[in-house]
Motif scaffolding. Structure first.
Motif, PDB file in Angstrom:
ATOM      1  N   ALA A  75       6.782 -54.251  -6.954  1.00 53.50           N
ATOM      2  CA  ALA A  75       6.029 -53.072  -6.511  1.00 53.50           C
ATOM      3  C   ALA A  75       6.896 -52.209  -5.595  1.00 53.50           C
ATOM      4  O   ALA A  75       7.953 -52.628  -5.121  1.00 53.50           O
ATOM      5  N   THR A  76       6.426 -51.014  -5.366  1.00 53.60           N
ATOM      6  CA  THR A  76       7.088 -50.154  -4.388  1.00 53.60           C
ATOM      7  C   THR A  76       6.915 -50.768  -2.993  1.00 53.60           C
ATOM      8  O   THR A  76       6.107 -51.683  -2.788  1.00 53.60           O
ATOM      9  N   ARG A  77       7.681 -50.251  -2.044  1.00 52.04           N
ATOM     10  CA  ARG A  77       7.569 -50.770  -0.674  1.00 52.04           C
ATOM     11  C   ARG A  77       6.142 -50.619  -0.172  1.00 52.04           C
ATOM     12  O   ARG A  77       5.370 -49.780  -0.645  1.00 52.04           O
ATOM     13  N   LYS A  78       5.785 -51.426   0.807  1.00 50.00           N
ATOM     14  CA  LYS A  78       4.458 -51.319   1.394  1.00 50.00           C
ATOM     15  C   LYS A  78       4.335 -50.069   2.256  1.00 50.00           C
ATOM     16  O   LYS A  78       5.332 -49.575   2.803  1.00 50.00           O
ATOM     17  N   ALA A  79       3.126 -49.602   2.372  1.00 48.92           N
ATOM     18  CA  ALA A  79       2.889 -48.411   3.202  1.00 48.92           C
ATOM     19  C   ALA A  79       3.300 -48.693   4.647  1.00 48.92           C
ATOM     20  O   ALA A  79       2.972 -49.741   5.214  1.00 48.92           O
ATOM     21  N   GLY A  80       4.040 -47.750   5.231  1.00 44.58           N
ATOM     22  CA  GLY A  80       4.435 -47.851   6.627  1.00 44.58           C
ATOM     23  C   GLY A  80       5.597 -48.776   6.902  1.00 44.58           C
ATOM     24  O   GLY A  80       5.959 -48.997   8.064  1.00 44.58           O
ATOM     25  N   LEU A  81       6.208 -49.342   5.844  1.00 45.08           N
ATOM     26  CA  LEU A  81       7.308 -50.294   6.018  1.00 45.08           C
ATOM     27  C   LEU A  81       8.586 -49.699   5.438  1.00 45.08           C
ATOM     28  O   LEU A  81       8.578 -49.147   4.340  1.00 45.08           O
ATOM     29  N   ALA A  82       9.668 -49.801   6.185  1.00 41.73           N
ATOM     30  CA  ALA A  82      10.955 -49.305   5.696  1.00 41.73           C
ATOM     31  C   ALA A  82      11.376 -50.119   4.479  1.00 41.73           C
ATOM     32  O   ALA A  82      11.235 -51.345   4.452  1.00 41.73           O
ATOM     33  N   VAL A  83      11.927 -49.438   3.479  1.00 45.48           N
ATOM     34  CA  VAL A  83      12.226 -50.100   2.221  1.00 45.48           C
ATOM     35  C   VAL A  83      13.249 -51.215   2.381  1.00 45.48           C
ATOM     36  O   VAL A  83      13.168 -52.244   1.708  1.00 45.48           O
ATOM     37  N   ASP A  84      14.210 -51.041   3.301  1.00 43.75           N
ATOM     38  CA  ASP A  84      15.244 -52.065   3.433  1.00 43.75           C
ATOM     39  C   ASP A  84      14.783 -53.279   4.235  1.00 43.75           C
ATOM     40  O   ASP A  84      15.519 -54.247   4.392  1.00 43.75           O
ATOM     41  N   THR A  85      13.553 -53.242   4.734  1.00 42.21           N
ATOM     42  CA  THR A  85      13.001 -54.400   5.450  1.00 42.21           C
ATOM     43  C   THR A  85      11.845 -55.052   4.698  1.00 42.21           C
ATOM     44  O   THR A  85      11.255 -56.017   5.180  1.00 42.21           O
ATOM     45  N   ASP A  86      11.515 -54.501   3.523  1.00 48.32           N
ATOM     46  CA  ASP A  86      10.398 -55.041   2.736  1.00 48.32           C
ATOM     47  C   ASP A  86      10.873 -56.281   1.976  1.00 48.32           C
ATOM     48  O   ASP A  86      11.759 -56.187   1.119  1.00 48.32           O
ATOM     49  N   PRO A  87      10.302 -57.451   2.264  1.00 48.01           N
ATOM     50  CA  PRO A  87      10.774 -58.685   1.611  1.00 48.01           C
ATOM     51  C   PRO A  87      10.536 -58.696   0.101  1.00 48.01           C
ATOM     52  O   PRO A  87      11.294 -59.311  -0.644  1.00 48.01           O
ATOM     53  N   GLN A  88       9.510 -58.018  -0.354  1.00 49.90           N
ATOM     54  CA  GLN A  88       9.234 -57.970  -1.788  1.00 49.90           C
ATOM     55  C   GLN A  88      10.320 -57.187  -2.515  1.00 49.90           C
ATOM     56  O   GLN A  88      10.782 -57.593  -3.593  1.00 49.90           O
ATOM     57  N   VAL A  89      10.778 -56.094  -1.922  1.00 51.41           N
ATOM     58  CA  VAL A  89      11.881 -55.318  -2.509  1.00 51.41           C
ATOM     59  C   VAL A  89      13.166 -56.146  -2.475  1.00 51.41           C
ATOM     60  O   VAL A  89      13.970 -56.133  -3.402  1.00 51.41           O
ATOM     61  N   ARG A  90      13.351 -56.898  -1.374  1.00 50.12           N
ATOM     62  CA  ARG A  90      14.517 -57.761  -1.257  1.00 50.12           C
ATOM     63  C   ARG A  90      14.516 -58.806  -2.380  1.00 50.12           C
ATOM     64  O   ARG A  90      15.558 -59.135  -2.956  1.00 50.12           O
ATOM     65  N   GLY A  91      13.332 -59.316  -2.716  1.00 53.04           N
ATOM     66  CA  GLY A  91      13.225 -60.297  -3.792  1.00 53.04           C
ATOM     67  C   GLY A  91      13.650 -59.735  -5.132  1.00 53.04           C
ATOM     68  O   GLY A  91      14.239 -60.445  -5.957  1.00 53.04           O
ATOM     69  N   LEU A  92      13.375 -58.457  -5.368  1.00 51.49           N
ATOM     70  CA  LEU A  92      13.806 -57.813  -6.611  1.00 51.49           C
ATOM     71  C   LEU A  92      15.329 -57.768  -6.703  1.00 51.49           C
ATOM     72  O   LEU A  92      15.907 -58.019  -7.760  1.00 51.49           O
ATOM     73  N   LEU A  93      15.982 -57.454  -5.598  1.00 56.99           N
ATOM     74  CA  LEU A  93      17.443 -57.409  -5.585  1.00 56.99           C
ATOM     75  C   LEU A  93      18.032 -58.809  -5.729  1.00 56.99           C
ATOM     76  O   LEU A  93      19.036 -59.010  -6.419  1.00 56.99           O
ATOM     77  N   ASP A  94      17.392 -59.786  -5.108  1.00 59.57           N
ATOM     78  CA  ASP A  94      17.894 -61.170  -5.167  1.00 59.57           C
ATOM     79  C   ASP A  94      17.829 -61.744  -6.575  1.00 59.57           C
ATOM     80  O   ASP A  94      18.559 -62.689  -6.902  1.00 59.57           O
ATOM     81  N   ALA A  95      16.952 -61.189  -7.421  1.00 64.86           N
ATOM     82  CA  ALA A  95      16.862 -61.669  -8.805  1.00 64.86           C
ATOM     83  C   ALA A  95      18.126 -61.346  -9.597  1.00 64.86           C
ATOM     84  O   ALA A  95      18.394 -61.970 -10.629  1.00 64.86           O
ATOM     85  N   GLN A  96      18.883 -60.363  -9.131  1.00 59.25           N
ATOM     86  CA  GLN A  96      20.177 -59.994  -9.709  1.00 59.25           C
ATOM     87  C   GLN A  96      20.083 -59.591 -11.181  1.00 59.25           C
ATOM     88  O   GLN A  96      20.971 -59.877 -11.986  1.00 59.25           O
ATOM     89  N   THR A  97      19.000 -58.915 -11.543  1.00 58.92           N
ATOM     90  CA  THR A  97      18.872 -58.398 -12.908  1.00 58.92           C
ATOM     91  C   THR A  97      19.447 -56.984 -12.978  1.00 58.92           C
ATOM     92  O   THR A  97      19.429 -56.254 -11.982  1.00 58.92           O
ATOM     93  N   PRO A  98      19.945 -56.580 -14.148  1.00 57.09           N
ATOM     94  CA  PRO A  98      20.489 -55.218 -14.272  1.00 57.09           C
ATOM     95  C   PRO A  98      19.442 -54.133 -14.107  1.00 57.09           C
ATOM     96  O   PRO A  98      19.769 -53.002 -13.751  1.00 57.09           O
ATOM     97  N   ALA A  99      18.184 -54.469 -14.377  1.00 51.85           N
ATOM     98  CA  ALA A  99      17.110 -53.484 -14.333  1.00 51.85           C
ATOM     99  C   ALA A  99      15.915 -54.020 -13.571  1.00 51.85           C
ATOM    100  O   ALA A  99      15.696 -55.239 -13.497  1.00 51.85           O
ATOM    101  N   VAL A 100      15.142 -53.099 -13.018  1.00 52.39           N
ATOM    102  CA  VAL A 100      13.950 -53.428 -12.237  1.00 52.39           C
ATOM    103  C   VAL A 100      12.813 -52.528 -12.695  1.00 52.39           C
ATOM    104  O   VAL A 100      13.014 -51.343 -12.951  1.00 52.39           O
ATOM    105  N   ALA A 101      11.615 -53.095 -12.806  1.00 56.13           N
ATOM    106  CA  ALA A 101      10.412 -52.309 -13.084  1.00 56.13           C
ATOM    107  C   ALA A 101       9.537 -52.309 -11.845  1.00 56.13           C
ATOM    108  O   ALA A 101       9.272 -53.368 -11.267  1.00 56.13           O
ATOM    109  N   LEU A 102       9.109 -51.131 -11.439  1.00 59.78           N
ATOM    110  CA  LEU A 102       8.252 -50.981 -10.258  1.00 59.78           C
ATOM    111  C   LEU A 102       6.878 -50.498 -10.681  1.00 59.78           C
ATOM    112  O   LEU A 102       6.759 -49.533 -11.447  1.00 59.78           O
ATOM    113  N   VAL A 103       5.839 -51.172 -10.197  1.00 65.81           N
ATOM    114  CA  VAL A 103       4.499 -50.660 -10.416  1.00 65.81           C
ATOM    115  C   VAL A 103       4.162 -49.724  -9.260  1.00 65.81           C
ATOM    116  O   VAL A 103       4.414 -50.031  -8.088  1.00 65.81           O
TER     117      VAL A 103
END
Length: 526
Positions: A75-103
């Protein structure tokens, strides 16, 4: 013209009620989807679902994909949270896939009532997350959740969501019919309106349809005809509620009906194999009546159809079944005419064309038996034995002759219920009497027969009763009803089905068992 075939079986498809993939299952399904030639495989939601996190970790070393790119969903970052501190966004990067889908929320009502944030903050959440992932070297797809409902409610805001995602660097903005309530004309109208309103080319859009109106496949095709070049679906239409667009039907329709280059060469004919293999992994019986991939997709029952098919199979098949890895089947029933019997016999390797008297006899016999409750459309082995009985040079030799059989059911004092069967048969000139117990009268009869035949036919050890079905025939009543028994037997790397009909269920079972053993032993000698 390039199309993006995007599969979401492992994420959206896994939301089907009663379906649960293990990590090993997900890896196996991904390999099958790659065999089918899809361009993208959405593997799950890393960071949010532990099983999906493990899947992406193992996929890095265990998956060697030839056609597909693995996609992590989030998902997109949570409301009111900086994107580089959102753990869910961090999890997407940690998956190390070439592509990401965001709802992302595309319906203002969901933004305000579900996310409980503002219209402007939702746009900022989309923009920040997309730019962050693109800067990290990821290809990004944005799924506009509830797009069509949102567009009908507030088209200006929903259009702004699309523009924001693409301006931030998203490769495609996917229009999602999340509630599955749209019809094809509504899909087409919305795409035409949003592209006119924004000036965005339809090639930058995608489509994702749920099947609540049974229109998911049609809606997806309508979107492609409107210019969309990215489409999503799931294997066999798996998914929440009635499911998603069946990716197999979508791909086949686009490639075979519209002539669009959807899959790599040689992949379309893998459809049936991949469809059934995924169903087995999901522990869901394959849908026999599924378009293109179902066992009955090219099955013909009416004699009129068979007469035309005998002249040209394409007269009653909308495509050549082999192009999707399927086969045409002729069903032999009371509707069968000479053409049906002849074609079905040919399918089984028996040519009745040069035996007109045998063809007439078999056709008449089939009609008589079917009128009495027999059913050959699900019992090819019994039908083959019937045909061969009219061809003396091809008749199956009966392994024994019955003198008598007896079955007893004993309810013992301790509550145990035991069945015992005794058979008296003649095998190769020898009179044999054999007795065995079983967990029911039919099982006991089967065991006794095998005991009596084992010395003469050791091949029987390879045969196993795989399935047993009993049906009370329509129009029959109570405990005196006529019953039909279907027996499925497995052995020597294949399986076969036989049928028996009689007012007594044990006698009906006996007929089916005798056919099963006769057919199996005859095949074992080939």
């Amino acid at each position: 013209m390039t199309f993006q075939v995007y599969d979401t079986t492992l994420r959206d498809g896994a939301q089907r009620e009663g379906l649960s993939y293990s990590v090993v299952d997900k890896l196996a399904v991904a390999r099958l989807l790659d065999d089918f030639g899809v361009g993208f495989i959405e593997g799950g939601w890393p960071g949010a679902v532990p099983k999906d996190t493990e899947f992406f970790r193992r996929a890095r070393t265990e998956l060697e994909l030839r056609h597909a790119i693995l996609v992590a969903f989030g998902a997109t970052r949570k409301a009111g949270l900086a994107v580089d501190t959102d753990p869910q966004v961090r999890g997407l990067l940690d998956a190390q896939t070439p592509a990401v889908a965001l709802v992302a929320k595309a319906d203002l009502r969901h933004v305000e009532r579900a996310l409980r944030t503002t219209a402007a903050e939702n746009l900022a959440m989309i923009y920040d997350t997309v730019t962050h992932l693109v800067a990290e070297g990821r290809r990004v797809f944005v799924d506009g959740e509830h797009f069509f409902d949102g567009y009908r409610y507030d088209p200006a805001y929903t259009a702004a969501v699309v523009e924001t995602a693409l301006a931030a660097g998203a490769e495609r903005f996917v229009l999602c019919d999340t509630n599955g309530g749209m019809l094809p004309s509504q899909i087409t109208a919305a795409i035409a309106d949003v592209t006119a309103r924004t000036g965005i080319a339809p090639e930058l859009l995608g489509i994702h349809c749920q099947n609540d109106t049974a229109c998911a496949v049609a809606n997806t095709i309508a979107a492609v005809e409107a210019g969309v070049r990215h489409f999503q679906g799931t294997a066999n239409g798996y998914g929440e509620r009635p499911g998603n667009a069946d990716l197999f039907a979508v791909v086949a329709n686009l490639q075979l009906k519209l002539g669009l280059p959807v899959l790599p060469d040689g992949c379309l004919e893998q459809m049936v194999r991949v469809s059934h293999a995924i169903a087995e992994i999901a522990n869901i019986a394959p849908d026999t009546h599924q378009a293109y991939a179902g066992a009955a997709a090219f099955a013909h029952k009416a004699g009129l159809h068979a007469s035309a098919i005998k002249v040209d199979p394409l007269l009653y098949n909308h495509v050549d079944p082999s192009v999707v890895g399927n086969d045409m089947r002729i069903l032999v029933t009371e509707m069968a005419g000479r053409a049906s019997v002849e074609l079905k016999s040919r399918e089984l390797g028996l040519d009745l064309a040069g035996h007109p008297e045998a063809l007439t006899t078999v056709t008449k016999r089939v009609k008589e038996l079917e009128a009495g409750g027999w059913s050959f459309e699900a019992a090819d082995a019994s039908f083959e034995l019937l045909v061969r009985s009219e061809l003396p040079d091809r008749a199956a030799s009966r392994p024994f002759a019955l003198e008598s059989y007896r079955v007893l059911v004993e309810h013992r004092e301790d509550g145990a219920v035991v069945s015992e069967a005794t058979v008296k048969i003649r095998v190769r000139g020898e009179r044999v009497i054999a007795t065995a117990e079983g967990n029911g009268p039919v099982n006991a009869l089967d065991e006794a027969l095998r005991v009596g035949l084992a010395r003469h036919y050791p091949e029987l050890r390879e045969f196993e009763l795989a399935d047993y079905k009993v049906r009370i025939l329509e129009g029959s009543h109570g405990t005196g009803a006529v019953t039909r028994v279907l027996v499925e037997t497995a052995g020597a790397g294949r399986d076969w089905t036989t049928v028996g009909v009689h007012p007594n269920v044990v006698e009906a079972s006996w007929h089916a068992l005798v056919d099963a053993l006769t057919y199996g032993l005859d095949r074992a000698r080939v």
